[in-house]
Each structure stands twice: as C-alpha cells, then as structure tokens.
Scaffold this motif. Structure first.
Motif, short mmCIF file in Angstrom:
data_model
loop_
_atom_site.label_atom_id
_atom_site.label_comp_id
_atom_site.label_asym_id
_atom_site.label_seq_id
_atom_site.Cartn_x
_atom_site.Cartn_y
_atom_site.Cartn_z
N LEU A 230 0.83 -1.20 0.00
CA LEU A 230 0.00 0.00 0.00
C LEU A 230 0.86 1.26 0.00
O LEU A 230 0.54 2.25 -0.67
N VAL A 231 1.97 1.23 0.72
CA VAL A 231 2.89 2.37 0.73
C VAL A 231 3.45 2.61 -0.68
O VAL A 231 3.49 3.75 -1.17
N LEU A 232 3.90 1.53 -1.35
CA LEU A 232 4.42 1.67 -2.71
C LEU A 232 3.36 2.24 -3.65
O LEU A 232 3.66 3.09 -4.50
N PHE A 233 2.12 1.78 -3.49
CA PHE A 233 1.02 2.27 -4.32
C PHE A 233 0.78 3.75 -4.07
O PHE A 233 0.63 4.55 -5.00
N GLN A 234 0.77 4.15 -2.81
CA GLN A 234 0.49 5.54 -2.48
C GLN A 234 1.65 6.47 -2.82
O GLN A 234 1.46 7.66 -3.03
N GLN A 235 2.85 5.91 -2.91
CA GLN A 235 4.00 6.71 -3.31
C GLN A 235 4.16 6.78 -4.83
O GLN A 235 5.05 7.46 -5.33
N GLY A 236 3.28 6.09 -5.55
CA GLY A 236 3.36 6.09 -7.01
C GLY A 236 4.41 5.14 -7.55
O GLY A 236 4.70 5.15 -8.75
N LYS A 237 4.98 4.27 -6.71
CA LYS A 237 5.98 3.30 -7.15
C LYS A 237 5.35 2.01 -7.65
O LYS A 237 6.04 1.14 -8.18
N ALA A 238 4.05 1.86 -7.45
CA ALA A 238 3.30 0.73 -7.97
C ALA A 238 1.98 1.26 -8.51
O ALA A 238 1.36 2.13 -7.91
N ASP A 239 1.56 0.72 -9.65
CA ASP A 239 0.31 1.16 -10.26
C ASP A 239 -0.89 0.45 -9.67
O ASP A 239 -2.04 0.86 -9.91
N GLY A 240 -0.65 -0.61 -8.93
CA GLY A 240 -1.75 -1.36 -8.33
C GLY A 240 -1.24 -2.40 -7.36
O GLY A 240 -0.03 -2.57 -7.17
#
Length: 329
Positions: A230-240
């Motif tokens: 979730l952190v990666l997603f919210q940081q824009g480092k993961a698209d989903g």
C-alpha cells in the motif's frame, strides 16, 4: 493524481511505536519476528493431479466432544501448549479487518485473530493472558512453523498441496479470492489491461504466483507486508496491488483514491497453518472450528458468523462458513 501517503505510512509506524506497550494489554512483541531461513523461501514442491484434487482435505477432528479446557490429553501437543501457559500464534498486524493493530488500544484484532482466540480459549478456558501474537511477514509463515517458533499461523494463508508438503493445515475456515486494486481513475477492468504496469503483491504469497501467471507482461514487485504494498502504491511506485479481496477491501478503506476491480482471478481457501508433525493439534483445531460454525444454545448466530459480520460483512457482503473437507490420513 494526488495520493494520501500518510495513511499507510502512519500504519507502518504504529507497528513499531505501539509495540512497547504493556504485554498484558497487547500481548504482541514490537516487531516482526526474524527467521534465519525466512528470507529466501524454498521453491515450491510439485504436486500430482491426485494431490491437487485433495489439497483441501484435512484431518478429521476426534469423535465425541473436545477435551475440556485445562484437561488436554497427556502427551498431546495441546498438553505441551497448556503446560507452557500460552498459545503462540503468527499473525499479521497490518491487514485491516483480518489482523491489524488498533491505533487506540495497541491490540491486534480482526477475523483471523478471532480464530486463534477460539483455539486458545478451547485449551485454557479463556484466551486472555494465554495468547501470544507474534507479528510475522508472509515469507516467514512456513519457516517459523517448521522451526517450531510458533504453534499456529493465522495470516490469510491459502491452502494448497505444495504447502502441505512442508506444513499441515486446518480445514478451510474462509474462502477468499484474488482481485486487483488500482487508482480510482483507472479505466482498466482486468489484469489483461495492465500489461507493462507495476503491480505489487506480498512476497512469499500465492497472490504473487497467480499474478505472474495471469499476466506475464505485468511488472511484479513485492513487499514483505500488505502495508508495504500500500505504501508503494500511495508513493506512485506501484500502479496497483494484487491480493486477496479481504486484504484489498481494507486497503481501499484506507485510501479513497483507490478502487478494487470486480475481476476475480482465483479462489483462495484460508486455513490455519500448523507444524506438519502435529496431526493431533490439527484435529483439535478442526474440532474448534466446527464448534465456531455451529449456533450454540442461546445464540442467534454462530461465533464464526458473528466474527465475519463484525470484520468483513460490511465490505464483502453475505457469506457462509465453508464446509470442511476431511479424509487425510
């Protein structure tokens, strides 16, 4: 799109900050328990067609009523746990509604936690003061059971025959399914439309394996915990994020800029993980789960249904307890 990074980041901080609270109040150590063998999971063993067909089968509970609390059979795994004075359970602390730390009390709570509370209560008469929750990551689940560092794992763990070769499972206690979480303004409706995108799934999980099989063109990344994804997603480092619908429902509840796609790419039958050599404990746990699924005298609903409605029903709708499958010898 503007992202709400502090939500998941705050949760990650709470996992550490609340750990120094009074043991009697939280019964949880401060950090995930490390394991020398958990960093690199072993390659999954292959299964025959016959083994795959019976992978949901567990050991039937003993005939007749379960032994009374405090009167576990001599020489049994339950007697050893009773003598120690506590049941040690490996759990998550960042999967909202399954196993997550309450930011106000510091206690870990959720549907999975209710399962091990029931097991501890069956052994001791009450789980209070007799349940030690150890926060572990997905890759640590099997190694810690093999090493005997936890008695049981309740961490949205999918039953499959490859894992049966290393550990044992209780009968299925919940049927989840793998879905995908994306940004709310995404036009994608399925994984096939996410080729080239970066999707996170927890390391050591069936979600990661299923994701790679569903669309090899996806760039898969991992994190040790659901909050890590979730952190990666919210940081824009993961698209989903790809994972169990139970976990993604909790993620979406923490991020109003996220949504979960309707597409379901797999069934994920949850079981409680137990050491492979403790057949008697598996049978006992299955007896406890049977009791949880039955409406007891004076109850309007079973303990299983009460727990489901409290933690998951609002987000996932109506459900019925899975029918146990036995037959393993």
């Amino acid at each position: 799109m503007k992202k709400l990074i502090p939500l998941a980041a705050t949760t990650a901080l709470l996992l550490t900050a609340c750990g120094n609270a009074n043991y009697a109040a939280t019964e949880i150590p401060a950090r995930p328990q490390a394991s020398a063998t958990s960093a690199a999971p072993a390659a999954p063993a292959t299964c025959t067609k016959e083994e795959k067909a019976t992978e949901l089968q567990s050991y039937a509970p003993p005939e007749g009523p379960l032994p009374a609390p405090g009167q576990m059979p001599a020489g049994s795994t339950m007697a050893d746990i009773s003598k120690r004075g506590r049941l040690i359970a490996g759990v998550s602390a960042d999967s909202l509604h399954l196993g997550a730390r309450n930011p106000l009390t510091g206690a870990i709570e959720g549907f999975d936690i209710d399962m091990v509370k029931a097991v501890a209560t069956a052994i001791f008469g009450t789980w209070v003061g007799h349940l030690e929750l150890r926060v572990i990551s997905s890759p640590q689940r099997i190694p810690l059971l093999e090493e005997g560092k936890v008695d049981i794992v309740a961490r949205n763990m999918t039953i499959n025959c490859e894992r049966w070769k290393r550990i044992a499972f209780s009968a299925e206690y919940y049927r989840s399914g793998q879905k995908t979480l994306v940004q709310r303004d995404s036009t994608a409706t399925s994984l096939t439309q996410l080729s080239g995108k970066t999707i996170c799934a927890p390391a050591g999980s069936t979600s990661l394996d299923n994701l790679k099989k569903a669309n090899p063109q996806i760039k898969a990344v991992t994190a040790d915990t659901d909050t890590g994804c979730l952190v990666l997603f919210q940081q824009g480092k993961a698209d989903g994020i790809s994972g169990d619908d139970t976990v993604l429902a909790g993620d979406a509840a923490q991020d109003p800029y996220a949504k979960v796609l309707d597409e379901r790419i797999s069934d994920e039958p949850y079981g409680l993980g137990i050491n492979k050599g403790q057949k008697d404990f598996v049978q006992f746990v299955n007896g406890v789960l049977e009791q949880m699924k039955q409406v007891q005298p004076g109850q309007k609903q079973s303990d299983w249904m009460a727990s489901y409605n409290k933690w998951l029903g609002q987000d996932l709708g109506k459900a019925v307890a899975p029918t146990p499958q036995y037959g393993r010898q």
